[in-house]
Design an enzyme around this catalytic site. Sequence first.
Site, mmCIF file in Angstrom:
data_model
loop_
_atom_site.group_PDB
_atom_site.id
_atom_site.type_symbol
_atom_site.label_atom_id
_atom_site.label_comp_id
_atom_site.label_asym_id
_atom_site.label_seq_id
_atom_site.Cartn_x
_atom_site.Cartn_y
_atom_site.Cartn_z
ATOM 1 N N ARG A 1 41.942 46.744 0.067
ATOM 2 C CA ARG A 1 42.330 47.659 -0.992
ATOM 3 C C ARG A 1 43.795 47.416 -1.317
ATOM 4 N NH1 ARG A 1 37.773 48.283 -2.196
ATOM 5 N NH2 ARG A 1 36.584 50.239 -2.458
ATOM 6 N N HIS B 1 39.410 40.735 -7.786
ATOM 7 C CA HIS B 1 38.608 41.680 -7.013
ATOM 8 C C HIS B 1 37.166 41.187 -6.877
ATOM 9 C CE1 HIS B 1 38.505 46.158 -5.703
ATOM 10 N NE2 HIS B 1 37.628 45.450 -4.995
ATOM 11 N N GLU C 1 44.653 48.542 -10.957
ATOM 12 C CA GLU C 1 43.621 47.621 -11.432
ATOM 13 C C GLU C 1 43.131 48.053 -12.810
ATOM 14 O OE1 GLU C 1 40.557 47.079 -8.501
ATOM 15 O OE2 GLU C 1 41.888 45.892 -7.210
#
Length: 327
Positions: free
Chosen positions: A244, A292, A273
Amino acid sequence: MKRLKVLFLPHPIKELASPWNDDLVAAVGARHEISVFDEEQPLAPQFEGVDVVIDHGGAAGTREQMDLGAANGVKLWQILGTGFDHFDLDYIKARGIPVANAPGQFSSVALAQSAMMFILLLAHRYRETAANFNAGLLYRPAGMELEGRTLGLVGFGASGQDLARRARPFGMRIMAIDVRPIEPQILDELQPEFLGGPEDLDRVVAASDFLSLHLHLNEQTRHTIDRRRLNLMQSTACLINVARGALADEEALYEALLEGRIGGAGLDVFEREPPDPTLPVYQLPNVVVTPHTGGITDGTSRKRAACTVENIDRIAQHLEPLYRIDL
């Protein structure tokens, strides 16, 4: 075994339908009645008689949907993912619906592969070598051998262990931190040179040539790698993050990279993000990024679908679901 009525809330980004939707619908549909939520249709009728709701990654469910789930007696809200930092857990707990996720062991191989990829790319200075290839320059730069280098694992759960399994054949030394005791058979297999608790984190940070983060994100773990700990890292050391983004203080990390105070970074996740790809830090030759995708593989999709089917079957048999996060 009774066939249950299952409602799948797909990710709001429609481009993420494959392979997740296909694998899930095939696996669940072989044993239960599954329908895919249609945002173009009225909301309430789609929840009528539903036994289990599947929520893609915890990103799809709204409070209105949770209210309907509670009103219809939903017996399980299954998150098709590991992290639930974007999920309104407190609200759904107040509505009395049990919640489970698909924990780390179902994406650990994919995450470990991605972390190992970053280590290899940084060790061989991939972005510099690619630029030199395009410029017609051969034989440079020199890379780094991994044998004898120290890999620090901040979190020694499923993905940290799977990364250790991939790093040890390269001759890397393993140091790890975790908040819980690790099973003796895992320690016998992976043989870390050091295993400590949170109080030993500074030691691991300072000793690592590659420092890889494998923690859940919560208020206790946010900015685990802060400005002070970045200053503890060796000037040649690289940070790897496939967990994360907010586990590291992004602003402090980018400053350290831009000022050359650490050796590099491999980043698949970001505190904000989507990140701004034009930022100067992403243009550095010692920074490797992916969007990601670290845990996104065909294997993760199949394993999470199988995990979900197992929990639905348990509900059908009046058993407690596995991997509850609301307790």
